[in-house]
Design a protein around this motif. Structure first.
Motif, PDB file in Angstrom:
ATOM      1  N   TYR A  11       4.135  14.719  -1.364  1.00 40.74           N
ATOM      2  CA  TYR A  11       5.125  13.375  -0.937  1.00 40.74           C
ATOM      3  C   TYR A  11       6.626  13.525  -1.340  1.00 40.74           C
ATOM      4  O   TYR A  11       6.681  13.306  -2.426  1.00 40.74           O
ATOM      5  CB  TYR A  11       4.464  12.231  -1.157  1.00 40.74           C
ATOM      6  CG  TYR A  11       2.937  12.015  -0.686  1.00 40.74           C
ATOM      7  CD1 TYR A  11       2.818  11.630   0.562  1.00 40.74           C
ATOM      8  CD2 TYR A  11       1.867  12.225  -1.518  1.00 40.74           C
ATOM      9  CE1 TYR A  11       1.624  11.337   1.079  1.00 40.74           C
ATOM     10  CE2 TYR A  11       0.379  11.775  -0.991  1.00 40.74           C
ATOM     11  CZ  TYR A  11       0.522  11.503   0.331  1.00 40.74           C
ATOM     12  OH  TYR A  11      -0.804  11.284   1.003  1.00 40.74           O
ATOM     13  N   GLN A  14       7.287  14.976  -4.884  1.00 39.50           N
ATOM     14  CA  GLN A  14       6.025  14.510  -5.560  1.00 39.50           C
ATOM     15  C   GLN A  14       4.741  15.484  -5.103  1.00 39.50           C
ATOM     16  O   GLN A  14       4.503  15.291  -3.968  1.00 39.50           O
ATOM     17  CB  GLN A  14       5.651  13.212  -5.794  1.00 39.50           C
ATOM     18  CG  GLN A  14       4.724  13.006  -6.772  1.00 39.50           C
ATOM     19  CD  GLN A  14       3.616  11.659  -6.785  1.00 39.50           C
ATOM     20  OE1 GLN A  14       4.199  10.983  -5.898  1.00 39.50           O
ATOM     21  NE2 GLN A  14       2.715  11.670  -7.511  1.00 39.50           N
ATOM     22  N   ALA A  16       0.944  15.825  -5.197  1.00 40.03           N
ATOM     23  CA  ALA A  16      -0.233  14.706  -5.266  1.00 40.03           C
ATOM     24  C   ALA A  16      -1.402  15.737  -5.449  1.00 40.03           C
ATOM     25  O   ALA A  16      -2.306  15.364  -6.227  1.00 40.03           O
ATOM     26  CB  ALA A  16      -0.426  13.784  -4.174  1.00 40.03           C
ATOM     27  N   ASN A  36      -7.081   7.950 -12.889  1.00 42.14           N
ATOM     28  CA  ASN A  36      -6.242   7.244 -11.934  1.00 42.14           C
ATOM     29  C   ASN A  36      -4.983   8.105 -11.650  1.00 42.14           C
ATOM     30  O   ASN A  36      -4.342   8.894 -12.422  1.00 42.14           O
ATOM     31  CB  ASN A  36      -5.687   5.844 -12.393  1.00 42.14           C
ATOM     32  CG  ASN A  36      -6.735   4.906 -12.585  1.00 42.14           C
ATOM     33  OD1 ASN A  36      -7.175   4.284 -13.495  1.00 42.14           O
ATOM     34  ND2 ASN A  36      -7.804   4.887 -11.518  1.00 42.14           N
ATOM     35  N   GLY A  37      -4.820   8.203 -10.267  1.00 44.35           N
ATOM     36  CA  GLY A  37      -3.569   9.001  -9.710  1.00 44.35           C
ATOM     37  C   GLY A  37      -3.811  10.528  -9.859  1.00 44.35           C
ATOM     38  O   GLY A  37      -2.797  11.123  -9.451  1.00 44.35           O
ATOM     39  N   ALA A  38      -5.082  11.111 -10.138  1.00 48.32           N
ATOM     40  CA  ALA A  38      -5.147  12.540 -10.121  1.00 48.32           C
ATOM     41  C   ALA A  38      -4.926  13.047  -8.860  1.00 48.32           C
ATOM     42  O   ALA A  38      -4.774  14.444  -8.810  1.00 48.32           O
ATOM     43  CB  ALA A  38      -6.616  12.804 -10.891  1.00 48.32           C
ATOM     44  N   GLY A  39      -5.423  12.685  -7.658  1.00 48.17           N
ATOM     45  CA  GLY A  39      -5.228  13.232  -6.604  1.00 48.17           C
ATOM     46  C   GLY A  39      -6.770  13.467  -5.802  1.00 48.17           C
ATOM     47  O   GLY A  39      -7.007  13.954  -4.622  1.00 48.17           O
ATOM     48  N   LYS A  40      -7.757  12.391  -6.019  1.00 47.27           N
ATOM     49  CA  LYS A  40      -8.879  12.371  -5.588  1.00 47.27           C
ATOM     50  C   LYS A  40      -9.028  11.771  -4.301  1.00 47.27           C
ATOM     51  O   LYS A  40      -9.394  12.464  -3.353  1.00 47.27           O
ATOM     52  CB  LYS A  40      -9.901  11.574  -6.465  1.00 47.27           C
ATOM     53  CG  LYS A  40     -10.283  11.862  -8.056  1.00 47.27           C
ATOM     54  CD  LYS A  40     -11.127  11.273  -8.695  1.00 47.27           C
ATOM     55  CE  LYS A  40     -10.665   9.529  -8.920  1.00 47.27           C
ATOM     56  NZ  LYS A  40      -9.331   9.390  -9.564  1.00 47.27           N
ATOM     57  N   SER A  41      -8.535  10.738  -4.195  1.00 45.35           N
ATOM     58  CA  SER A  41      -8.135  10.137  -2.746  1.00 45.35           C
ATOM     59  C   SER A  41      -7.721  11.038  -1.733  1.00 45.35           C
ATOM     60  O   SER A  41      -7.958  11.113  -0.744  1.00 45.35           O
ATOM     61  CB  SER A  41      -7.975   8.675  -2.855  1.00 45.35           C
ATOM     62  OG  SER A  41      -8.542   7.767  -3.732  1.00 45.35           O
ATOM     63  N   THR A  42      -6.273  11.345  -2.132  1.00 44.59           N
ATOM     64  CA  THR A  42      -5.625  12.240  -1.266  1.00 44.59           C
ATOM     65  C   THR A  42      -6.375  13.522  -0.696  1.00 44.59           C
ATOM     66  O   THR A  42      -6.330  13.794   0.498  1.00 44.59           O
ATOM     67  CB  THR A  42      -4.394  12.739  -2.064  1.00 44.59           C
ATOM     68  OG1 THR A  42      -3.667  11.422  -2.527  1.00 44.59           O
ATOM     69  CG2 THR A  42      -3.299  13.336  -0.902  1.00 44.59           C
TER      70      THR A  42
HETATM   71  N1  LIG Z   1       0.902   7.861   0.867  1.00 49.60           N
HETATM   72  C1  LIG Z   1       1.444   8.255  -0.334  1.00 49.60           C
HETATM   73  N2  LIG Z   1       2.977   8.339  -0.367  1.00 49.60           N
HETATM   74  C2  LIG Z   1       3.545   8.647  -1.527  1.00 49.60           C
HETATM   75  N3  LIG Z   1       2.616   9.019  -2.906  1.00 49.60           N
HETATM   76  C3  LIG Z   1       1.201   8.822  -2.546  1.00 49.60           C
HETATM   77  C4  LIG Z   1       0.662   8.643  -1.377  1.00 49.60           C
HETATM   78  N4  LIG Z   1      -0.744   8.645  -1.455  1.00 49.60           N
HETATM   79  C5  LIG Z   1      -1.037   8.999  -2.895  1.00 49.60           C
HETATM   80  N5  LIG Z   1       0.389   9.179  -3.523  1.00 49.60           N
HETATM   81  C6  LIG Z   1       0.705   9.762  -4.812  1.00 49.60           C
HETATM   82  O1  LIG Z   1      -0.557  10.872  -5.033  1.00 49.60           O
HETATM   83  C7  LIG Z   1      -0.945  10.803  -6.223  1.00 49.60           C
HETATM   84  C8  LIG Z   1      -2.411  10.795  -6.033  1.00 49.60           C
HETATM   85  O2  LIG Z   1      -2.817   9.577  -5.678  1.00 49.60           O
HETATM   86  P1  LIG Z   1      -4.480   9.433  -5.461  1.00 49.60           P
HETATM   87  O3  LIG Z   1      -4.761   8.113  -4.640  1.00 49.60           O
HETATM   88  O4  LIG Z   1      -4.979  10.770  -4.455  1.00 49.60           O
HETATM   89  O5  LIG Z   1      -5.158   9.361  -6.684  1.00 49.60           O
HETATM   90  P2  LIG Z   1      -6.579   9.151  -7.388  1.00 49.60           P
HETATM   91  O6  LIG Z   1      -7.063  10.084  -8.011  1.00 49.60           O
HETATM   92  O7  LIG Z   1      -7.524   8.924  -5.946  1.00 49.60           O
HETATM   93  O8  LIG Z   1      -6.339   7.935  -7.953  1.00 49.60           O
HETATM   94  P3  LIG Z   1      -7.299   6.505  -8.083  1.00 49.60           P
HETATM   95  O9  LIG Z   1      -8.467   6.899  -9.063  1.00 49.60           O
HETATM   96  O10 LIG Z   1      -6.310   5.586  -8.836  1.00 49.60           O
HETATM   97  O11 LIG Z   1      -7.481   6.073  -6.939  1.00 49.60           O
HETATM   98  C9  LIG Z   1      -0.586   9.620  -6.982  1.00 49.60           C
HETATM   99  O12 LIG Z   1       0.621   9.802  -7.700  1.00 49.60           O
HETATM  100  C10 LIG Z   1      -0.138   8.622  -5.723  1.00 49.60           C
HETATM  101  O13 LIG Z   1       0.965   7.718  -6.187  1.00 49.60           O
END
Ligand SMILES: Nc1ncnc2c1ncn2[C@@H]1O[C@H](COP(=O)(O)OP(=O)(O)OP(=O)(O)O)[C@@H](O)[C@H]1O
Length: 241
Positions: A11, A14, A16, A36-42
Motif C-alpha cells: 500500500y 508500506q 502489508a 495485530n497488523g501482521a498481514g493476516k486479513s490482507t
Molecule cells: N486498505 C489498506 N490501506 C492501507 N494499509 C492497509 C490496508 N489494509 C491493511 N493495511 C495495512 O496492512 C498491514 C496489515 O494489515 P492486516 O489487516 O492484514 O493485518 P492483520 O494481521 O489482519 O491484523 P489484525 O489482527 O489487527 O486484524 C497493517 O499495517 C495495515 O495497517
C-alpha cells in the motif's frame, strides 16, 4: 486445497504482505497466526479475490478464486462478522444468499439449527445480535454452499468458551470429511488446540510454519516460540531500555 505462492501486497510505500507462501491440504486445519497488523486479513482477502495482490498468486481448489464459476459452492468465507446487513434477520441473511447460490430453504433451517440460532434468534434483526451471534451467523453463511474450503478470519472473536469449543468441533468435523480449513487468529490459545498446522506471520512475512512439534524448539513451549517468532518476546534488558 489452498496454495499461496509468493503473495505480496504493497500500500503506497508500506508492505502489508511480503512474499508469503504456504499450502493448506484437504483434511487439515491450518491456523494462520500473527499479532495485530501482521498481514493476516490482507492475505485472506487476496486469497478470496477481494484485494488484488501486488505480486504472487493464490489458488483455491487449483484456480484463482475470481475464476471460479460458483465460488460459494467451493469456498466458504467469513471475513468480518460485524459487516453483516443489520436490518435483516438472521434467517433473511441466510435465505438471500441461499437464493443466490441456488440452495433450498431447508438448508437455511438446518444451518440455523447447527449454529445455535434457530427459534427466536432466527427472527431477530442482526443489529440486535451480540458479536458471538454474528460470528455464528457468519459461520452458517460460510457453510451454506457445503464448500470444501473454509476461509475464516478471526472466527473466535466474540465467542464464549463454549462457543469456541463448539466451533473447534465443527471445524474438526469439516476437516475429517476431507475439507480444507484456514483460520486466522492473533491468539495462539485459540488456534493451538484446533489447528493441525500453523503458519506464523509477523510484519507481513511468514516467520515459521509447520506442525506444533516442528515449531517448538527443544525445551521451549509453543507460546514462547510464537512470541519469539513474532518479535513480541522481549528480554528484561530490552524492556528496561
Ligand atoms: N486498505 C489498506 N490501506 C492501507 N494499509 C492497509 C490496508 N489494509 C491493511 N493495511 C495495512 O496492512 C498491514 C496489515 O494489515 P492486516 O489487516 O492484514 O493485518 P492483520 O494481521 O489482519 O491484523 P489484525 O489482527 O489487527 O486484524 C497493517 O499495517 C495495515 O495497517
Amino acid at each position: 486445497m489452498i496454495e499461496v505462492n509468493h503473495l505480496s501486497k504493497r500500500y503506497g510505500g508500506q508492505v502489508a504482505v511480503d512474499t508469503v507462501s504456504f499450502r493448506c491440504e484437504p483434511g487439515t486445519i491450518t491456523g494462520f497466526l500473527g499479532p495485530n497488523g501482521a498481514g493476516k486479513s490482507t492475505t485472506l482477502r487476496m486469497i478470496c479475490g477481494l484485494t488484488p495482490p501486488t505480486s504472487g498468486e493464490a489458488l483455491v481448489c487449483g484456480v484463482p478464486y475470481r475464476s471460479m464459476g460458483n465460488p460459494g459452492r467451493q469456498v466458504g468465507v467469513l471475513l468480518d462478522a460485524s459487516a453483516q446487513h443489520t436490518g435483516r434477520t438472521g434467517r433473511e441473511v441466510l435465505a438471500l444468499s441461499a437464493q443466490v447460490l441456488g440452495i433450498g430453504a431447508a438448508r437455511v433451517e438446518e444451518l440455523l439449527d447447527l449454529v445455535g440460532l434457530a427459534g427466536p434468534a432466527a427472527r431477530k434483526r442482526v443489529r440486535g445480535y451480540s458479536l458471538g451471534m454474528r460470528q455464528r451467523l457468519g459461520i452458517a453463511h460460510a457453510l451454506l454452499g457445503e464448500p470444501e474450503v473454509l476461509l475464516l478470519d478471526e472466527p473466535a472473536n466474540g465467542l464464549d468458551p463454549e462457543g469456541i469449543r463448539w466451533m473447534r468441533r465443527l471445524l474438526r468435523e469439516h476437516a475429517a470429511r476431507g475439507g480444507t480449513v484456514l483460520l486466522s487468529s492473533h491468539l495462539l490459545s485459540e488456534v493451538e488446540r484446533t489447528a493441525d498446522r500453523l503458519v506464523v506471520i509477523a510484519r507481513g512475512r511468514v516467520v515459521g510454519q509447520g506442525g506444533r512439534d516442528e515449531l517448538v524448539a527443544a525445551g521451549d513451549d509453543l507460546e514462547e516460540e510464537f512470541l519469539r517468532l513474532t518479535g513480541q518476546r522481549y528480554t528484561l534488558e530490552e524492556v528496561d531500555q
